[in-house]
Structure formats: C-alpha cells, structure tokens
Design a protein around this motif. Structure first.
Motif, PDB file in Angstrom:
ATOM      1  N   HIS A  57      60.280  45.796  46.338  1.00  0.00           N
ATOM      2  CA  HIS A  57      60.304  44.864  45.214  1.00  0.00           C
ATOM      3  C   HIS A  57      59.227  43.794  45.350  1.00  0.00           C
ATOM      4  O   HIS A  57      59.408  42.664  44.905  1.00  0.00           O
ATOM      5  CB  HIS A  57      61.689  44.208  45.112  1.00  0.00           C
ATOM      6  N   GLU A  58      58.092  44.187  45.961  1.00  0.00           N
ATOM      7  CA  GLU A  58      56.998  43.236  46.149  1.00  0.00           C
ATOM      8  C   GLU A  58      55.661  43.894  45.841  1.00  0.00           C
ATOM      9  O   GLU A  58      55.499  45.113  45.973  1.00  0.00           O
ATOM     10  CB  GLU A  58      56.962  42.716  47.590  1.00  0.00           C
ATOM     11  N   PRO A  96      56.719  38.580  44.360  1.00  0.00           N
ATOM     12  CA  PRO A  96      58.011  39.220  44.085  1.00  0.00           C
ATOM     13  C   PRO A  96      57.997  39.865  42.700  1.00  0.00           C
ATOM     14  O   PRO A  96      57.630  39.226  41.704  1.00  0.00           O
ATOM     15  CB  PRO A  96      58.997  38.053  44.152  1.00  0.00           C
ATOM     16  N   HIS A 139      58.494  30.608  44.183  1.00  0.00           N
ATOM     17  CA  HIS A 139      58.744  31.946  44.717  1.00  0.00           C
ATOM     18  C   HIS A 139      58.058  32.174  46.062  1.00  0.00           C
ATOM     19  O   HIS A 139      57.870  33.317  46.493  1.00  0.00           O
ATOM     20  CB  HIS A 139      58.310  33.002  43.696  1.00  0.00           C
ATOM     21  N   ARG A 141      52.146  38.173  49.145  1.00  0.00           N
ATOM     22  CA  ARG A 141      53.086  38.998  48.408  1.00  0.00           C
ATOM     23  C   ARG A 141      53.549  38.292  47.139  1.00  0.00           C
ATOM     24  O   ARG A 141      53.734  37.079  47.138  1.00  0.00           O
ATOM     25  CB  ARG A 141      54.313  39.312  49.291  1.00  0.00           C
TER      26      ARG A 141
END
Length: 329
Positions: free
Chosen positions: A319-320, A260, A247, A258
């Motif tokens: 979305h992080e 996900p 990822h 970061r």
C-alpha cells in the motif's frame, strides 16, 4: 553638480525599485544593456542613494553572439558613468556529452548560466531582474498555449527566492521612455525580434493581434491572472506541505521515500497531483504532467508495478509507492 530631476517614467521605475530594496544593505542588478534592465539599474542607483543600499551591476556575457563582449563592456561603461559599480562576467553555455542541445534548449542553458553567475556575485544578497508587466503577460500566454497548470500560469513571482522582480507592474514602453529621460541608449538584442524564438513571435505577432481583436488591456489582464494565481498557489502549496507532513513524508530525504497509497487515492485530484509533483521535485525529477499521471496510475495497478522516470523509478509495493534511483545509475 546637482543631479537632474527624474522625468515621470524614470521616476516610476525608480520608485518601484526603491519600494523593493528599502532596508537592504546591498543588491545586485542583472543588466544586459537592454532597455528593461538598463532602466532597472539606473532606477536602482537613484533608489539606493535614498535607501542606503549599495548597488552592484553585473553584465553577463554569454558569448553566444558575435560582438557580445563589446556589448557587455559598453553596458558596464554606461553604468560606471552613472556611478554604479559594474562588472562583466563571461560564462560558458554547457552542452551535453553527446554534443546535443542542453536540456530545455539554448535559451534555458543561457538562463541557467546567467543566474548562476549572478548568484556567485550576489552571495547572500538578492538579485534584481528587469522583467516587466509585458514579460509577465507573455509568460502567462505561453503557459496557456502549452496547457500548463496554475503553477506555470502564476508566471513570474515578485520574489522568487534570491531573484526579485521590481518592475512587474511596469510596462515595457515605460522602461524605454525612462531610458530616454535618463539620456542613455539601450542595446537592442536582435534575438528579441527574431521570429525563430517563440517568445519573440508572441511579443511581436500574437500580442498585437490580441490587442486589436479583443481591445486594449490584454497585457494587464494576463498579468492580473498571474497575480491572482500566485495568491492561490500559496494556499495550495501550504495544503500540499500539510498533506506530506500529516502522512509522514519527508521530501528532504528522497531516496527510498514512500507515499501511502490509500490517502493519495482518496485525496482530491488537484491535491494528489501536487503531492506527487512535490515528491518527485524533491528527488530532482523535472516532472511533467505525464510523469505525475503515470505515478498516480500506480494507485490503480497491482503490487510490483512501476514507472521509470528520468533518473528514478517509482514502484508500488503493498500500500505504498517507493521512490528509488533508476537501475544503472
């Protein structure tokens, strides 16, 4: 003059050390003068002559007890008399600026200072420590009492980075007997019998009760649990690293790193916890279970939510999850 043949207990210790140092040009032995580390050092001297390994004994004087300097010198003299290059290193135990106890307590502070001193002497060579099967059993039992996960319950690793532990399969009684066979008198640390210390209470009170109530072999069973979990940990660590790589997460660059959200939320709970823990560890956070769960809770929160942890802040954006230094640092 021919050297005296080893007795059965000293030979057991020496062979365990030889199996670990075979092929090494040099090894540093951390020695307090107590029975475990003294037996380790003497076993290493025997093993080193057979493996071609130069043995250096290091006695760290923490200067926390009256007479500690004399204890350190006596231990060094014992090693010198047996042909071991021995040196004493005095250390200062740090305190916080507010004068309060070092994080983790004085025992943790002493351990950190000791390991730093040993590392300085060792350089790139390994440091051998005298932890025994009994120490392993006590570590697992303490982990169970604290509600720890598999990482803690896996206990002391035979090789934990530069720190190696050749005596994890040997009982404490064996190192005591080995010292008798070698004709040396080890130092008995009074703190090991002081009930103010939790490990001392486990050693002298809890373990004997377990042995009497559940039968012999408790220490061996607890140590076996650690060994089994160590093998499992290797698989789980690999799975965690694979997830991070898949990822695009680079733990080596923690600032602004970061995670996900969607894959994290979809991952099995155990894996998700490990991913978050590895991510926080890379940022220098000593993440507790509560810290990890707070970060995982952001998966269910709204955008803009955040969690403040020691030295860092984790914020949900879109979305992080984004990790940054805490405000004011």
């Amino acid at each position: 003059m021919a050297r005296k043949e080893l007795g059965p207990r000293s030979l057991e210790v020496a062979r365990a050390v030889a199996a670990m140092i075979d092929g090494l040009p040099r090894a540093v032995i951390g020695c307090s003068g107590g029975p475990d580390s003294l037996a380790l050092a003497l076993g290493a001297e025997w093993a080193g002559r057979r493996t071609g390994t130069r043995i250096v004994g290091v006695i760290v004087d923490h200067r926390l007890q009256e007479g500690s300097a004399q204890v350190a010198v006596r231990a060094a003299q014992t090693l010198d008399a047996r042909g071991i290059d021995a040196r004493v290193v005095a250390v200062d135990i740090p305190t916080r600026r507010d004068g309060q106890s070092y994080e983790g307590g004085p025992e943790a502070a002493a351990r950190d200072a000791r390991r730093e001193a040993l590392s300085q002497v060792a350089g790139t060579d390994p440091v051998l420590l005298g932890h025994t099967l009994d120490d392993q059993a006590e570590t697992v039992l303490l982990g169970l009492a604290r509600g720890s996960g598999a990482t803690s319950l896996a206990g002391i690793r035979p090789r934990a980075g530069r720190f190696w532990h050749p005596l994890l399969g040997i009982r404490r009684a064996t190192t005591v007997a080995a010292c008798r066979e070698w004709g040396v008198t080890p130092w008995q640390d009074p703190q090991n019998a002081d009930p103010v210390f939790l490990r001392s209470r486990v050693r002298h009170e809890t373990m004997p009760v377990l042995e009497s109530q559940l039968g012999p072999g408790i220490a061996e069973a607890l140590a076996r649990t650690a060994s089994l979990l160590q093998a499992d940990e290797e698989i789980l660590d690999a799975a965690t690293a694979d997830w991070l790589t898949a990822h695009g997460v680079d733990p080596a660059v923690p600032e602004g790193s970061r995670l996900p959200l969607r894959p994290l939320a979809a991952a099995p709970t155990g894996l998700a916890r490990r991913v978050v823990k590895a991510w926080l560890d890379a940022a220098g956070v000593r993440a507790t279970f509560a810290h990890v769960e707070a970060v995982r809770g952001l998966c269910r929160s709204q955008g803009g939510s955040g969690v403040d942890l020691p030295g860092v802040r984790v914020t949900r954006r879109g979305h992080e999850l984004i990790l940054t230094s805490a405000p004011g640092l």
